[in-house]
Structure formats: structure tokens, C-alpha cells
Scaffold this motif. Sequence first.
Motif, PDB file in Angstrom:
ATOM      1  N   GLY A 167       0.802  -1.217   0.000  1.00  0.00           N
ATOM      2  CA  GLY A 167       0.000   0.000   0.000  1.00  0.00           C
ATOM      3  C   GLY A 167       0.829   1.259   0.000  1.00  0.00           C
ATOM      4  N   LYS A 208      -2.461   4.097   6.827  1.00  0.00           N
ATOM      5  CA  LYS A 208      -3.507   3.087   6.682  1.00  0.00           C
ATOM      6  C   LYS A 208      -4.463   3.068   7.865  1.00  0.00           C
ATOM      7  N   ARG A 209      -4.021   3.535   9.022  1.00  0.00           N
ATOM      8  CA  ARG A 209      -4.961   3.697  10.134  1.00  0.00           C
ATOM      9  C   ARG A 209      -5.981   4.785   9.804  1.00  0.00           C
ATOM     10  N   ARG A 211      -6.626   5.946   6.578  1.00  0.00           N
ATOM     11  CA  ARG A 211      -7.331   5.696   5.312  1.00  0.00           C
ATOM     12  C   ARG A 211      -7.097   4.257   4.872  1.00  0.00           C
ATOM     13  N   PRO A 212      -7.782   3.297   5.492  1.00  0.00           N
ATOM     14  CA  PRO A 212      -7.593   1.895   5.094  1.00  0.00           C
ATOM     15  C   PRO A 212      -8.068   1.647   3.668  1.00  0.00           C
ATOM     16  N   ASP A 215      -5.149  -3.060   0.628  1.00  0.00           N
ATOM     17  CA  ASP A 215      -3.768  -3.515   0.566  1.00  0.00           C
ATOM     18  C   ASP A 215      -3.413  -4.375   1.778  1.00  0.00           C
ATOM     19  N   SER A 218      -3.435  -2.656   5.282  1.00  0.00           N
ATOM     20  CA  SER A 218      -4.797  -2.441   5.777  1.00  0.00           C
ATOM     21  C   SER A 218      -5.415  -3.743   6.270  1.00  0.00           C
ATOM     22  N   ALA A 222      -6.696  -4.631  10.097  1.00  0.00           N
ATOM     23  CA  ALA A 222      -8.088  -5.011  10.331  1.00  0.00           C
ATOM     24  C   ALA A 222      -8.217  -6.295  11.140  1.00  0.00           C
TER      25      ALA A 222
END
Length: 417
Positions: A167, A208-209, A211-212, A215, A218, A222
Motif C-alpha cells: 500500500g 492506513k490507520r 485511510r484503510p 492492501d 490495511s 483489520a
Amino acid sequence: MSTPTGACPITGAVPLSGPEFHIEPHEVYRRMRRDHGPVVEVELPGGFPAWLIIGYRELHQVTSDPLLFPRDVSLWNQWGRVPEDWPLLPMIGHPMPSIYFTAGAEHRRHLAMVEPALDAVDHFELRRACEELADRLVDGFCGRGSADLIAEFAVPLPALALARILGLPDDDAADLALAMKQLADGGADAQAGHVRFGEHMARLVAVKRARPAGDLASMMLADPEPFTDEEYMNDLMAIAAAGHLTTADWLGSSMRLMLTDDRFANALGGGRRSVGEAMNEVLWEEGPTSILAGRWAARDTRLADKTIRAGDMLLLGLAAANLDPHVRQSFTDGGSVPTGNNAHFAFSYGEYRCPFPAQQIAEIIARTGIEVLLDRLPDVDLGVPADQLTRRPSAFLRGMTALPVRFTPVRPVGGFS
């Protein structure tokens, strides 16, 4: 074998350095096996003692017993002597919350988060992305009629592919590749490369926290099991480090074999079958990871004819074990590797082996890259005599420093998004 904290290093051990390890490692391992047997006393740069396991059966024994030989670096009986700026420290590691530097239940907790995320990577999308990235790289040199396939293709392709998987933006891939190379080379800038590598992964976790997406990073974030940002950062570093340089070296060494061995000449005419055969032979004969650190003895024990003390470091001689004559003589055709035989140690073995989904990802990246290159440049040929090719100066990693080639110039295909 071990020395008390603060004591002088052992004498009579085989230094784990020197040009022979990257010029003629097969001969080095042959002499080791003749003079020392399947378990060898060695000395790392800085005077640190270790055991190098070069026997196939002995390596299978060590990697199959995570209780007696855990990958728990905190057990090392040399910690009192290790300086903070030791160049091999980033490769050997130190106790930290990571899939690579934990053992037992804690390792399995990390693996249960990382492996499903790796398994969720879409192989069709990855192959499509690798084709696009490989075409883009070939476009950069196809009009010249010459190139260095290591610097211009084998190194950047896995970095770009892994950036897509993780990502990261494509623009971060070049610096990420450089930082990982500095770390792996174990030179004066290894520590700085390690720090910069960590900074890339820390920024990725933060992004990524907020805007997950779809990828790998992310998907890891999760996972329902709670992990700290430090743990995510460390696990992402482990994935990227294990996946980049080894894949680059696998790709580069496979191309070298295909360009220098007449058995694979048909692949240069567009045949695909020989690509897989060459890649498999490389894993047996000159796998990307020659020596892997490591395991640490949980208690005093015996291995082959050697006494291993609690806390001693065991280095996994993956390349040497693959060359063990006790195993090779069972092959057909005088010891050559049969097509499809995957009983090598290139990905290690046992509980701490490279996860199978990661092996699949590496194979897709390397094979797709080679196939695109051969499709685009079907008459590619070595640009220098084969005996002038040089390897990375490392006892731990086996890869080309350069692979000069020449070919008929062609037009770029362009049109990449």
C-alpha cells in the motif's frame, strides 16, 4: 563452544567472512564439510562465536525442533559483548515484538495475523501489476540495446511490486529498496538503512490507520487481535525485508543461469517451461539466502559430534545443506536436481519457515518479470564474459552485483497508468 560474557572470542573457528564466500562458496562448504563435519564452529565479524549448520539432516533436525532450537534471539549468550553499532545487528536482530524475532505462542500470534493477510493477496491482480511494472522498467532501457539487469530491473521490480502489495506509493519504492540493501549488506551504513526502513513502515501504518484500503497493510490492521503500531511496523518490515532482496536475487540469478547455461537456451526464444526449471535450479544451487540467522539453543545439547551450550547461536547454512552430498547422491543423473524437486531449504523449514503465501508472491514477481523481459527482448545476451560477473560480497546473501546484457533495441510500449 560459547564464551562467558566479556570473554575473548574462541580461537580456531572458521571466519565467516572473506571473498571465497561470494566467489566460490561451493568450495568453501566442501572444505568445511571435510574438515569439520556437518556442524562448524565459525566466527562472525567482531569476534562473535556461532555454529554454522551445513548438513542437510542436521539442518532438518534444528529447524524441526522449535523447543530446543527456538528463534529467540534474547537467549544469545553474547549480548553483553555486542556493541550498539555492530553492523550485523540489524540482520541478527534483537528482542522485539515482531513475527521474525519472537518465539512460541507469541510468534504464532503474529503469524496468525500476517499469514491470512498474505494469503489474501490477489494473484491475478499481482501478476497484472507485475507485468505493467516490468514493461515500464523495460521501457526505460529497451531503446539503448544494453542494460544492467540487476540495477535496472531485478532490484526495482520486487520493490515496486511489494510497494503495491503493502500500500505504499510507487515513489517510495526506490528509497525503500536502497534502505533494505544497506541493511542486508551489513556495512557501515546498515544501521542508518535500518532506521530509514522503519520510518517508511511507521508512516505506512499511520496512513492506513487513517485511510484503510484493500492492501496488505490495511488487511493486517483489520485483524481482530490487538497489536500495537510498533508490532505492525515490525511485521511490515519483516515482510518487506524478506520479500525484496531475496526475490531480486532469485530473479537475477535465474536470468544469469539462463544466459550462461545452454540447457536453458530455448527460453531465450520465448519458451516458458525453462523459466520455471531455471528458477527451481537456482533455489537448489545458489538460493538467495545462503546463511540465515538464526536459532539459539534453549539448553545444553549435542548436535552431530558437537556440544552446543545454552544460548549459543546456530546459523542455518541453507545453501550448504542443499549441496550436502548425502542428499545430492540420491538424485538422478549424477546428483543433478530433478525438475520439480522442492525439498530444498531455500525458504528454510519448520515453524519459522517463510510462509507459503509469501513464497507464492515471490515466485509470481520473479517469474512474471523474467517472462516479460524475454517477451520484450527475445535476443537478450550476456554483455560481458561470464567469468567477469561478480556476486554481492556477503556470506549471508547470494546475489549478482551486476548483470550486463545486450540486445536489439526495440521501441517502448508505453501507455502505463
